[in-house]
Design a protein around this motif. Sequence first.
Motif, PDB file in Angstrom:
ATOM      1  N   ILE A  49       0.352  -0.744  -0.414  1.00  0.00           N
ATOM      2  CA  ILE A  49      -0.243  -0.059   0.031  1.00  0.00           C
ATOM      3  C   ILE A  49       0.900   1.139  -0.008  1.00  0.00           C
ATOM      4  CG2 ILE A  49      -1.512   1.529   0.765  1.00  0.00           C
ATOM      5  CD1 ILE A  49      -3.115  -1.225  -0.269  1.00  0.00           C
ATOM      6  N   ILE A  50       0.505   2.240  -1.004  1.00  0.00           N
ATOM      7  CA  ILE A  50       1.773   3.599  -1.016  1.00  0.00           C
ATOM      8  C   ILE A  50       0.454   4.642  -0.034  1.00  0.00           C
ATOM      9  CG2 ILE A  50       2.823   2.587  -2.191  1.00  0.00           C
ATOM     10  CD1 ILE A  50       0.576   4.469  -4.525  1.00  0.00           C
ATOM     11  N   LEU A  51       0.786   5.487   0.028  1.00  0.00           N
ATOM     12  CA  LEU A  51       0.015   6.916   0.437  1.00  0.00           C
ATOM     13  C   LEU A  51       0.653   7.630  -0.580  1.00  0.00           C
ATOM     14  CD1 LEU A  51      -1.087   8.580   1.676  1.00  0.00           C
ATOM     15  CD2 LEU A  51       0.722   9.399   3.289  1.00  0.00           C
ATOM     16  N   THR A  52      -1.060   8.428  -1.692  1.00  0.00           N
ATOM     17  CA  THR A  52      -0.124   9.165  -3.140  1.00  0.00           C
ATOM     18  C   THR A  52       0.539  10.192  -2.337  1.00  0.00           C
ATOM     19  OG1 THR A  52      -2.184   9.355  -3.303  1.00  0.00           O
ATOM     20  CG2 THR A  52      -1.337   7.638  -4.728  1.00  0.00           C
ATOM     21  N   THR A  53      -0.176  11.063  -1.160  1.00  0.00           N
ATOM     22  CA  THR A  53      -0.221  11.996  -0.909  1.00  0.00           C
ATOM     23  C   THR A  53       0.728  12.608   0.485  1.00  0.00           C
ATOM     24  OG1 THR A  53      -2.066  11.608   0.807  1.00  0.00           O
ATOM     25  CG2 THR A  53      -2.486  12.233  -1.474  1.00  0.00           C
ATOM     26  N   TYR A  54       1.868  12.071   0.380  1.00  0.00           N
ATOM     27  CA  TYR A  54       2.711  12.200   1.101  1.00  0.00           C
ATOM     28  C   TYR A  54       3.517  13.250   1.116  1.00  0.00           C
ATOM     29  CZ  TYR A  54       6.592  11.739   4.450  1.00  0.00           C
ATOM     30  OH  TYR A  54       7.457  11.883   5.768  1.00  0.00           O
ATOM     31  N   GLY A  55       4.131  14.336   1.874  1.00  0.00           N
ATOM     32  CA  GLY A  55       4.478  15.949   1.494  1.00  0.00           C
ATOM     33  C   GLY A  55       3.178  17.163   0.294  1.00  0.00           C
ATOM     34  N   ARG A  56       2.220  16.281   0.760  1.00  0.00           N
ATOM     35  CA  ARG A  56       1.357  17.827  -0.648  1.00  0.00           C
ATOM     36  C   ARG A  56       0.254  17.242   0.311  1.00  0.00           C
ATOM     37  NH1 ARG A  56       6.133  14.660  -3.086  1.00  0.00           N
ATOM     38  NH2 ARG A  56       6.063  15.833  -5.466  1.00  0.00           N
ATOM     39  N   SER A  57       0.562  19.432   0.037  1.00  0.00           N
ATOM     40  CA  SER A  57      -1.313  19.737   0.679  1.00  0.00           C
ATOM     41  C   SER A  57      -1.810  21.191   0.413  1.00  0.00           C
ATOM     42  CB  SER A  57      -0.457  20.735   1.822  1.00  0.00           C
ATOM     43  OG  SER A  57      -0.856  21.695   2.506  1.00  0.00           O
ATOM     44  N   PRO A 136      -6.721  13.546   9.275  1.00  0.00           N
ATOM     45  CA  PRO A 136      -5.239  12.719   8.825  1.00  0.00           C
ATOM     46  C   PRO A 136      -5.172  11.548   9.338  1.00  0.00           C
ATOM     47  CG  PRO A 136      -6.175  13.947  10.889  1.00  0.00           C
ATOM     48  CD  PRO A 136      -7.014  14.283  10.152  1.00  0.00           C
ATOM     49  N   VAL A 137      -6.518  10.907   9.657  1.00  0.00           N
ATOM     50  CA  VAL A 137      -5.758   9.920   9.393  1.00  0.00           C
ATOM     51  C   VAL A 137      -5.639   9.191   7.989  1.00  0.00           C
ATOM     52  CG1 VAL A 137      -7.634   7.056   9.568  1.00  0.00           C
ATOM     53  CG2 VAL A 137      -8.093   9.295  11.223  1.00  0.00           C
ATOM     54  N   ILE A 138      -6.088   9.231   7.447  1.00  0.00           N
ATOM     55  CA  ILE A 138      -5.496   8.487   5.582  1.00  0.00           C
ATOM     56  C   ILE A 138      -4.172   9.608   5.523  1.00  0.00           C
ATOM     57  CG2 ILE A 138      -8.039   8.634   5.242  1.00  0.00           C
ATOM     58  CD1 ILE A 138      -7.422  10.814   3.161  1.00  0.00           C
ATOM     59  N   PHE A 139      -3.702  10.514   5.913  1.00  0.00           N
ATOM     60  CA  PHE A 139      -2.289  10.789   5.372  1.00  0.00           C
ATOM     61  C   PHE A 139      -1.415  10.950   6.858  1.00  0.00           C
ATOM     62  CE2 PHE A 139      -4.485  14.855   6.223  1.00  0.00           C
ATOM     63  CZ  PHE A 139      -3.158  15.372   7.491  1.00  0.00           C
ATOM     64  N   ALA A 140      -1.921   9.275   7.341  1.00  0.00           N
ATOM     65  CA  ALA A 140      -1.354   9.389   9.069  1.00  0.00           C
ATOM     66  C   ALA A 140       0.432   9.384   9.099  1.00  0.00           C
ATOM     67  CB  ALA A 140      -1.689   8.018   9.554  1.00  0.00           C
ATOM     68  N   GLU A 141       1.018   8.632   8.352  1.00  0.00           N
ATOM     69  CA  GLU A 141       2.673   8.604   8.209  1.00  0.00           C
ATOM     70  C   GLU A 141       3.324   9.531   8.141  1.00  0.00           C
ATOM     71  OE1 GLU A 141       0.974   4.813   5.740  1.00  0.00           O
ATOM     72  OE2 GLU A 141      -0.168   7.202   6.504  1.00  0.00           O
ATOM     73  N   TYR A 142       2.041  10.577   7.094  1.00  0.00           N
ATOM     74  CA  TYR A 142       2.758  12.287   6.965  1.00  0.00           C
ATOM     75  C   TYR A 142       3.160  13.112   8.723  1.00  0.00           C
ATOM     76  CZ  TYR A 142       3.464  16.663   4.088  1.00  0.00           C
ATOM     77  OH  TYR A 142       3.347  18.035   3.876  1.00  0.00           O
ATOM     78  N   ALA A 143       1.661  13.323   8.597  1.00  0.00           N
ATOM     79  CA  ALA A 143       1.350  13.735   9.764  1.00  0.00           C
ATOM     80  C   ALA A 143       2.596  13.431  11.007  1.00  0.00           C
ATOM     81  CB  ALA A 143      -0.242  13.610  10.184  1.00  0.00           C
ATOM     82  N   MET A 144       2.768  11.384  10.907  1.00  0.00           N
ATOM     83  CA  MET A 144       2.877  11.288  12.296  1.00  0.00           C
ATOM     84  C   MET A 144       4.907  11.990  11.265  1.00  0.00           C
ATOM     85  SD  MET A 144       1.640   7.619  12.301  1.00  0.00           S
ATOM     86  CE  MET A 144       2.455   6.876  13.868  1.00  0.00           C
TER      87      MET A 144
END
Length: 359
Positions: A49-57, A136-144
């Motif tokens: 699984i990848i997060l497609t919005t890491y680092g994007r706002s 932020p649950v859905i971009f948890a890795e980025y938020a953490m």
Amino acid sequence: MMQESSYPGRWWHALQDGRIQCDLCPRDCKLHEGQRGACFVRARQGDQIILTTYGRSSGFCIDPIEKKPLNHFYPGSSVLSFGTAGCNLACKFCQNWDISKSRDMDRLMDQASPETIASEALKYGCKSVAFTYNDPVIFAEYAMDVADACHAHGVQAVAVTAGYMHDQPRRDFYAKMDAANVDLKAFTDDFYFKLTGSHLQPVLDTLIYLKQETQVWFEITTLLIPGHNDSDAEISAMCDWILKELGPDVPLHFSAFHPDHKMPDVPATPPATLIRARNIALKAGLHYVYTGNVHHAEGDTTFCPDCQAPLIVRDWYQIKQYKLTPDGHCPNCGTAVAGRFGTQSGKFGRKRIPISMAA
């Protein structure tokens, strides 16, 4: 159009039929190669699984902390707020639907590393960084990762969330958070299922977890929608549950709905409804109950739970009077007020300052 990220996601497992199940939230999305989850931003790429919005706002803005809303977390301080795109709920009444339900990555105009965000928060004098606008649950890795970078600079991390997540990611996520505002959208599973596409119990589990197993400061917001979750009976049941399971000191915010998204024909919430709900909550025994999205001085004010003296008087987000002692006690009777307080209140007020940043 900004290129999507392919940041490795956490909380998933492979199924025997070849699909991969996302274990972040109770939707339990089961994905074939190239498919995305219901949140749209978590996708299967190869065998992960990848997060497609890491680092994007979708944009950065400096707000008063009271806008999150958090009335007992360093009142008057400023918070650097940002979100991404997508959401794991499908609220028909979403007030930020253009962001949370967006499948258009052109919405993600700003790009920033966790370190950049933390540095900018420090530069602008923000006490905290808030993950908001979408969940932020859905971009948890980025938020953490942003939370870790913030803590290295002495900046706090705040989650504004619907609280819809599984136990293990909940533990991992809140280990990084200092404060949260959790949406308790209603107190019936029927409402959650029909109007949000989710269920009530996981949200209650999050609230109980925060109270019983963490030191995270949290407050609750309920958006009252006429004819859907604003009856005396439902509000009373919710307040009784909060008192029993969480105690009287968790602040509760009743907020006004305005017609939007898929519920344009439902009328806006009358101020009288919020005042009625606040009175029910106070009668139930809750100590700190507020009204939001309306101008209501009493509903903006923090009162001593013992002697009822007005301790923090607000006009919208502007603090007009602040009488708490530096350690958060009532100067009249000495009662401790629940929350996180500093030596003095901040004076950021009602300002909203959009900012841009580069990674």
